[in-house]
Enzyme design. Structure first.
Site, mmCIF file in Angstrom:
data_model
loop_
_atom_site.group_PDB
_atom_site.id
_atom_site.type_symbol
_atom_site.label_atom_id
_atom_site.label_comp_id
_atom_site.label_asym_id
_atom_site.label_seq_id
_atom_site.Cartn_x
_atom_site.Cartn_y
_atom_site.Cartn_z
ATOM 1 C CE LYS A 44 -4.051 -2.193 0.808
ATOM 2 N NZ LYS A 44 -3.691 -3.613 0.922
HETATM 3 C C1 LIG Z 1 -4.369 -4.746 0.573
HETATM 4 C C2 LIG Z 1 -3.616 -6.019 0.605
HETATM 5 C C3 LIG Z 1 -3.923 -7.066 -0.263
HETATM 6 C C4 LIG Z 1 -5.088 -7.020 -1.221
HETATM 7 O O1 LIG Z 1 -4.941 -6.035 -2.205
HETATM 8 P P1 LIG Z 1 -6.239 -5.531 -3.003
HETATM 9 O O2 LIG Z 1 -5.742 -4.431 -3.870
HETATM 10 O O3 LIG Z 1 -7.196 -5.048 -1.955
HETATM 11 O O4 LIG Z 1 -6.777 -6.688 -3.739
HETATM 12 C C5 LIG Z 1 -3.123 -8.195 -0.238
HETATM 13 N N1 LIG Z 1 -2.102 -8.308 0.633
HETATM 14 C C6 LIG Z 1 -1.792 -7.322 1.494
HETATM 15 C C7 LIG Z 1 -0.672 -7.516 2.437
HETATM 16 C C8 LIG Z 1 -2.523 -6.141 1.508
HETATM 17 O O5 LIG Z 1 -2.201 -5.172 2.359
#
Ligand SMILES: *Cc1c(COP(=O)(O)O)cnc(C)c1O
Length: 452
Positions: free
Chosen positions: A94
């Site tokens: 993120k």
């Molecule tokens: C947010 C997240 C996901 C999922 O990603 P999306 O874009 O919501 O599908 C997978 N793994 C981790 C560690 C995340 O923080």
């Protein structure tokens, strides 16, 4: 970018997909990450920001990462790599989008002399990445809702150790989907939305998807694209990250397969199998950032596979609201299957995958990444093909799951260790829209001045 969700409740998408020719893509080889990022994203930014200023913002955003390559590849098998996206400030992928988004929003608001109230829901990692990126920014107050008791200790602490006055962490007595529904309801109250200048930074914000398209290009090119077909296995929850892979493909990156890797919350794998999109109740797993049943960004794919028919998407979303399900037309399902496959990986398999990587190659994967690895293993590869699994979180974010599967605890990076010792600050609120609206109104600095 500033609004997040469109006023009619829909999601923004670009009018058309920028195109890169094979030579443009080949020219990414060997570029620093921030230079490739600049080239990919400039196509979406256009003239809104001057080239030099945009290049500087991109450079600043990725300077916060601990690894010189920003998103390095690690080989874990003869044809399989992990794309490590967790070298940013909060150790999850993120950060890649959020560090950029915070800077872009700050710049836009400063130029307009405006303030906004950011409201977001998090199943774990978005919240930490958001409060880290927005903490202390003058024009922005940020309120992040997480499901009380349903995120890991580390995930909670990464949000609640940030104590700048413009950061408000709220634990909602409910699930992630409840949190997300509250946020959606706040935005759909147009009067409130205007009064508080609400803005969204969760994965429905288009600028985040834009930032996430970049690493598909850099990873594929590092492994021989555009002359080699590369597949991606993406640990998936809200469908943002994997939608970014689809966007990269639409922009001209040759990808062979996009693997939707899900945990027991397998709505997307079920939809691919049956054409029937139907949320069930959320199951808590060792990969909590994927404990999601309503994958918001899937709506963007529905728009593409319905050949950009907004009316059709609207009626599908109404079906979802009214009858709790969406029935895909055969042609729509066929278009999805042409590019995507879906695999559901349960918690046992996830733990076994962590254990195997740990024992066989001394690599410690977090549970989300392990879901991606286990899903990738189910795909048969052509002799020359490459499979890239997205490493979405650092294992130190999920020490218990890792230690129990692999018998040893992951190393804790310094910035996390510091946060884990800090005092926590958050508020617990019931799953109640009116109470939440009051809470925001009392605390945000972004109340619009009454018209005189
Ligand atoms: C947010 C997240 C996901 C999922 O990603 P999306 O874009 O919501 O599908 C997978 N793994 C981790 C560690 C995340 O923080």
């Amino acid at each position: 970018m500033l609004a997040g969700l469109a006023r009619d409740g829909g999601l923004y998408v670009p009018k058309s997909w920028p195109q890169f020719a094979p030579d443009d893509i080949a020219a990414f080889a060997g570029l620093p990450y921030e230079e490739a990022a600049y080239r990919v994203m400039r196509e979406f930014v256009g003239d809104d920001i001057g080239d030099q200023e945009f290049a500087r913002i991109v450079r600043d955003a990725y300077r916060t990462f601990d690894h010189p390559d920003v998103a390095p590849l690690t080989k874990i098998g003869s044809q399989t790599w992990i794309l490590e996206l967790f070298h940013g400030p909060t150790l999850a992928f993120k950060d890649i989008a959020m560090q950029l988004l915070a800077r872009l929003m700050d710049r836009a608001l400063a130029r307009r002399g405006e303030r906004v109230t950011i409201v977001g829901a998090t199943s774990g990692d978005t919240g930490g990445a958001a409060v880290e990126a927005f903490a202390g920014r003058e024009a922005i107050d940020i309120f992040i809702l997480h499901p009380h008791g349903r995120v890991s200790d580390v995930q909670r602490r990464q949000m609640t150790c940030i104590t700048e006055a413009n950061v408000h962490n709220i634990a909602i007595e409910g699930t992630f989907d409840d949190c997300q529904a509250l946020v959606k309801a706040l935005f759909n109250d147009l009067a409130l939305r205007d009064r508080l200048s609400l803005a969204a930074v969760n994965s429905i914000n288009w600028a985040r998807i834009m930032a996430q398209t970049v690493y598909y290009f850099t990873a594929a090119v590092a492994l021989g694209a555009p002359d080699r077909a590369v597949s991606f296995s993406v640990p998936t929850g809200n469908f943002g990250d994997i939608f970014a892979s689809y966007v990269a493909a639409r922009m001209g990156l040759p990808v062979s397969r996009l693997v939707i890797a899900t945990n027991e919350n397998d709505i997307l794998a079920r939809t691919l199998a049956s054409g029937h999109y139907q949320p069930k109740s959320v199951i808590a797993t060792t990969s909590p950032s994927m404990d999601i049943q309503v994958s918001s960004n899937f709506e963007r794919l529905l728009f593409e596979v319905s050949e950009r028919n907004g009316g059709r998407v609207q009626s599908m979303m109404e079906d979802l609201g009214e009858s709790g399900a969406i029935e895909l037309a055969p042609a729509e399902l066929q278009r999805i299957r042409a590019q995507f496959v879906g695999h559901r990986i349960d918690q046992d398999e996830t733990a076994q995958t962590i254990k195997r990587l740990c024992e066989e190659i001394d690599y410690i994967a977090d549970p989300h990444t392990a879901v991606g690895v286990a899903a990738a293993v189910q795909e048969e590869l052509e002799p020359d093909a490459a499979m890239v699994v997205l490493g979405t979180a650092h294992p130190a974010k999920f020490p218990d799951a890792v230690a129990s599967a692999c018998g040893k605890a992951p190393n804790v990076p310094v910035r996390l260790a510091r946060c884990l010792q800090a005092e926590e600050r958050y508020e617990v609120l019931p799953n109640d829209l009116a109470g939440l609206a009051d809470y925001l109104t009392q605390r945000t600095r972004a109340i619009a001045e009454p018209q005189s």
